[in-house]
Every structure is written in C-alpha cells, then in structure tokens.
Design an enzyme around this catalytic site. Structure first.
Site, PDB file in Angstrom:
ATOM      1  N   CYS A 137       0.840  -1.204   0.000  1.00  0.00           N
ATOM      2  CA  CYS A 137       0.000   0.000   0.000  1.00  0.00           C
ATOM      3  C   CYS A 137       0.876   1.255   0.000  1.00  0.00           C
ATOM      4  O   CYS A 137       1.580   1.511  -0.968  1.00  0.00           O
ATOM      5  CB  CYS A 137      -0.985  -0.057   1.171  1.00  0.00           C
ATOM      6  SG  CYS A 137      -2.309   1.163   1.044  1.00  0.00           S
ATOM      7  N   HIS A 161      -3.925  -5.038  -0.224  1.00  0.00           N
ATOM      8  CA  HIS A 161      -3.509  -5.585   1.066  1.00  0.00           C
ATOM      9  C   HIS A 161      -3.537  -7.109   1.013  1.00  0.00           C
ATOM     10  O   HIS A 161      -4.602  -7.704   1.213  1.00  0.00           O
ATOM     11  CB  HIS A 161      -4.421  -5.065   2.181  1.00  0.00           C
ATOM     12  CG  HIS A 161      -4.168  -3.629   2.477  1.00  0.00           C
ATOM     13  ND1 HIS A 161      -3.241  -3.211   3.394  1.00  0.00           N
ATOM     14  CD2 HIS A 161      -4.680  -2.507   1.926  1.00  0.00           C
ATOM     15  CE1 HIS A 161      -3.198  -1.900   3.408  1.00  0.00           C
ATOM     16  NE2 HIS A 161      -4.062  -1.445   2.525  1.00  0.00           N
ATOM     17  N   GLU A 175      -2.552  -9.183   3.118  1.00  0.00           N
ATOM     18  CA  GLU A 175      -2.910  -9.736   4.441  1.00  0.00           C
ATOM     19  C   GLU A 175      -4.414  -9.726   4.684  1.00  0.00           C
ATOM     20  O   GLU A 175      -4.888 -10.311   5.646  1.00  0.00           O
ATOM     21  CB  GLU A 175      -2.157  -8.971   5.535  1.00  0.00           C
ATOM     22  CG  GLU A 175      -2.666  -7.566   5.872  1.00  0.00           C
ATOM     23  CD  GLU A 175      -2.258  -6.467   4.905  1.00  0.00           C
ATOM     24  OE1 GLU A 175      -1.708  -6.780   3.824  1.00  0.00           O
ATOM     25  OE2 GLU A 175      -2.504  -5.285   5.213  1.00  0.00           O
TER      26      GLU A 175
END
Lengths: 196, 253
Positions: free
Chosen positions: A78, A178, A180
C-alpha cells in the site's frame, strides 16, 4: 528473518498475523540494526503519504535504500509500495525512494474516492510474487492515490483508470492492495514472498 | 472491476452472537469466532462484529472475543460498540481489528473521528449511523437505537465524512431484523450525499433485496446478519445468485 518496518503509520498487526499464520520468522521493528540484520524486509503502511516522513527522521530511509540496492527481498504494501516511486501528489514535498519512476496521483473525479473493496487483478507478465495467482483474482484495496502503470508493473487493476496493482524488479516488490486482507489469494502472495 | 461487498455482521452480547428484530428480542446465534470463520469461508468480503451491550464491565470479554475471532481471519475485520476514546480504539486495533465502527461517541464528539483517523488512517474509521424515518425525514438515533438526537441523517453523514470517516455504515432501524428489504431510499440519499463508501444495513431477507440496494440504493456494500446466521441463505448461495443477476461480486472466491 523478515523485518516488518514500524514507522508509526497505522496498525501492523494484520501483516504480522498473516506471516505468523504462514509459519514465517517475522518481527515488527523500528530499529535500523534489526532491519539491516533481516533477510527480507516488508514496508507496510496506510494513510497519508506524509506519514512516510517518519522514515527520514530516523536513519530508516537510508537503511531501507541500502537494503534494496543490496538485493535483499523487499516488499512494499500500500503506502509502502507508493514509497518505492518518486513521490505522491498527496504530499509533493516528500520524496519517495525513486526506485520506480513516476508520481502517485488521485483517482479521476468521476469515481468515488477512496477506492475501497475487492477488485480484480489483470496479470500483465510473469512474476515471482504472483506465481500461481490466477488471472482476474480478487484482492482487497483501500487507498485514495494510485501509482502509474509502467514496465515493471506485474499486475494492474481498473478503477476509473488502469493503475499499478503490483510492481516487481529483481528483488524489489510492491503491492497496492492488502495481501494480508485478501483471503487465500493474498496468503499465496505472501507465501511467494517468503520463498523468493 | 471493483465489486459490491457482502458483509456478514455479528452482533455480540456477553461473548455470544445474538440477533433481534428492530434491536429487540435477541436470539442466540453462536460463537463469534466460529461464525466469523464460517462466513469468511463461505465468501463474506468482510466481517463486522458489534458489541451491542458495550458496558464497561464486559470490555475485557469483548477484547478476548475480538482476539480469538481475528486470529484466523484474512479478510477485513471491523469492530464496533462502546468505543468512546482514542484508547478504546487502540485496544480494539491491538486485539486484531482492521477498522473500528463508532456511533454514539462520534455524535457526541465528532472530533473523535479525526483523532482515530489521524493515528490509524481514515480507512480504519467507519462511522455507524442508526437511522429511523421520522416525519418524512431520517433522524439519527444513538445508544443502540434508544436515544433520538434530533439530527438529520444526511447532514450527519456529510459531517462525518468531512471529519475523516473512511466509510459510513448506515442501518435502517425500521428494517433491522425484519428481512423485509433494505431501505433503498435512505441508502441512496446518503450514497449521493457523500463521496466515501456507504454500507447498507437493516432488512436483508433475500438475494433480490441485495440486488435492489446495489442498483436502486447505489450502495457500495451491504451488510446482513439474520439471513446468514439462521441458515436462510449462506454467503456463498447469495453471491452465486448475485453473480447470475450480473451484480459484480467477488465470486468465485
């Protein structure tokens, strides 16, 4: 060991949690010695581009640039990916790393900003980071500025225009989304990073 | 292409998932961590956990619930209920939330939105608004729908966005738990008034309701609880139907 660089911008728990889940040896650190000693580096980050200024207040910026040029695997997530570019119109006076040319810009006015949610990836070329990731896989985004598409772009997404979803050049990797928070697709990408 | 998000909501009371009708008559719907994982596996794009009683006595319980639910979740996870101060938000993020939802405290002190956004980013701050139709307009209610504020929903949504909210979670109290469809008029008015994403909530009963709130209500995301908990429709079944109705969703996922 993988070092997740903590420069005070937001919540790094979810990034660490994903690497923990994959069984990686990972630490969250703001110490330049730990970053220097790590085998791989992750630069996460959310929020305003100006929060990257914290890297300049310590010697972290220099340590990160040295690690990147020393061919250490480096993943920007990001805001961490945006830092790899020349800079961002979100904060013109702050320089990025300049590893990739161009500046991050706002989305066109006819789409809502921020760009929040799951968008599909158009994989543009062979990539070590995206190994095994199917064309049109969905990943989770939340950002207001985007990086331009260039030769090093390995995947793009569309939102008002086409922008860089992931970028890759030898040991340097960046993702605007993202991983994750992108379910199994994201975990596969982080696993690839663990294995490069 | 950016897809419409389907969000599964867990209303938690004393460590258990519950669901009522119009904020009352609560029924037990299971363990929060198990529900969160099951919905994520089924294809939920996000999980929202709301501590609906949010008394100070059960904060510790809540944080444990958040920690346990967050561990195996790799989709965005929002937690709300009882967040009054920056430190409350910090504790919830520390327990594993990606976003926090604030409602009453933001109405009382709109600067709280900016304080949390300043430290954790706007993307991490969801302002939840409970709306009820009153005299042809929509009024903001706080304290779990118990306290009328006299404030207009559209104006409050605009103000929250200016203060730094990243998203609006808009619940129609009139439709909550009724499974009679989203209030598309309410959602559309707010979605057109702000540039940040609007999550429609309250009233989901069928796939058709979701299609309507995305098409007519211009919602960016839609949240539901009852239909998912009580096995009326799994997230996977819902997404399959939406996909075939040409609504852009993350499917297959």
């Amino acid at each position: 060991m993988i070092a997740i660089v903590d420069y005070g911008a937001g919540n790094l728990n979810s990034v660490k949690k994903a690497f923990d889940y994959l069984g990686a040896d990972v630490v969250v650190t703001d110490q330049s010695q730990t970053v220097t000693a790590a085998a791989k580096i992750v630069l996460p980050g959310v929020g305003h581009f100006s929060s990257l200024r914290a890297l300049n207040r310590s010697d972290l910026r220099e340590v990160l640039l040295q690690a990147a040029s020393a061919e250490k695997p480096f993943l920007g997530i990001c805001l961490g990916m945006q830092w790899l570019f020349d800079g961002s119109e979100e904060c013109n006076e702050l320089a990025g790393a300049g590893i990739f040319p161009g500046k991050c810009r706002e989305f066109p006015s006819w789409v809502k900003s921020p760009h929040v949610g799951w968008n599909s990836l158009t994989v543009l070329k062979g990539s070590r980071l995206l190994r095994g990731v199917a064309q049109d896989s969905f990943v989770y985004y939340t950002h207001s500025f985007h990086a331009p598409v260039l030769g090093a772009t390995s995947a793009a997404s569309e939102y008002g225009l086409r922008f860089t979803a992931s970028v890759e050049q030898s040991n340097i990797f960046g993702v605007q989304f993202h991983p994750e928070k992108s379910g199994d697709v994201g975990l596969a990408i982080l696993k690839n990073f663990c294995e490069v | 292409m950016l897809t419409k998000r389907i969000i599964a909501c867990l209303d938690v009371d004393g460590g258990r998932v519950v669901k009522g009708v119009r904020f009352k008559n609560l029924r037990d719907a299971g363990d929060p961590a198990e529900c969160a994982t099951a919905h994520a596996r089924s294809g939920a794009d996000e999980i929202v956990l709301l501590d609906i009683t949010a008394t100070s006595g059960n904060r510790h319980t809540l944080l444990e619930v958040v920690r346990k639910a967050a561990r195996p979740l790799f989709v965005p996870f929002t937690v709300g209920g009882g967040i009054r101060l920056l430190n409350d938000a910090a504790a919830v993020f520390d327990a594993g939330a990606d976003k926090i939802a604030i409602n009453s405290a933001a109405v009382r002190d709109p600067t709280l939105i900016g304080k949390i956004a300043g430290r954790f980013g706007s993307q991490a701050v969801v302002v939840a608004i409970d709306a009820r139709k009153v005299n042809g307009g929509y009024e903001v209610f706080t304290a779990g729908g118990r306290v009328p504020t006299g404030r207009d929903v559209i104006r409050w949504a605009r103000e929250a966005a200016v203060c730094g909210a990243g998203e609006i979670l808009l619940t129609s109290m009139d439709r909550d738990g009724t499974q009679s469809g989203f209030d598309c008029e309410l959602v559309r008015e707010v979605a057109e008034a702000v540039s940040i994403p609007v999550i429609a909530s309250g009233g989901a009963g069928s796939a058709l309701d979701f299609i309507q709130v995305f098409r007519e209500g211009c919602a960016d995301a839609a949240l539901a609880a009852s239909i998912f908990h009580f096995g009326i429709e799994s997230v996977a079944q819902l997404k399959h139907k939406l996909h075939h109705a040409s609504v852009s969703v993350r499917w297959p996922c």
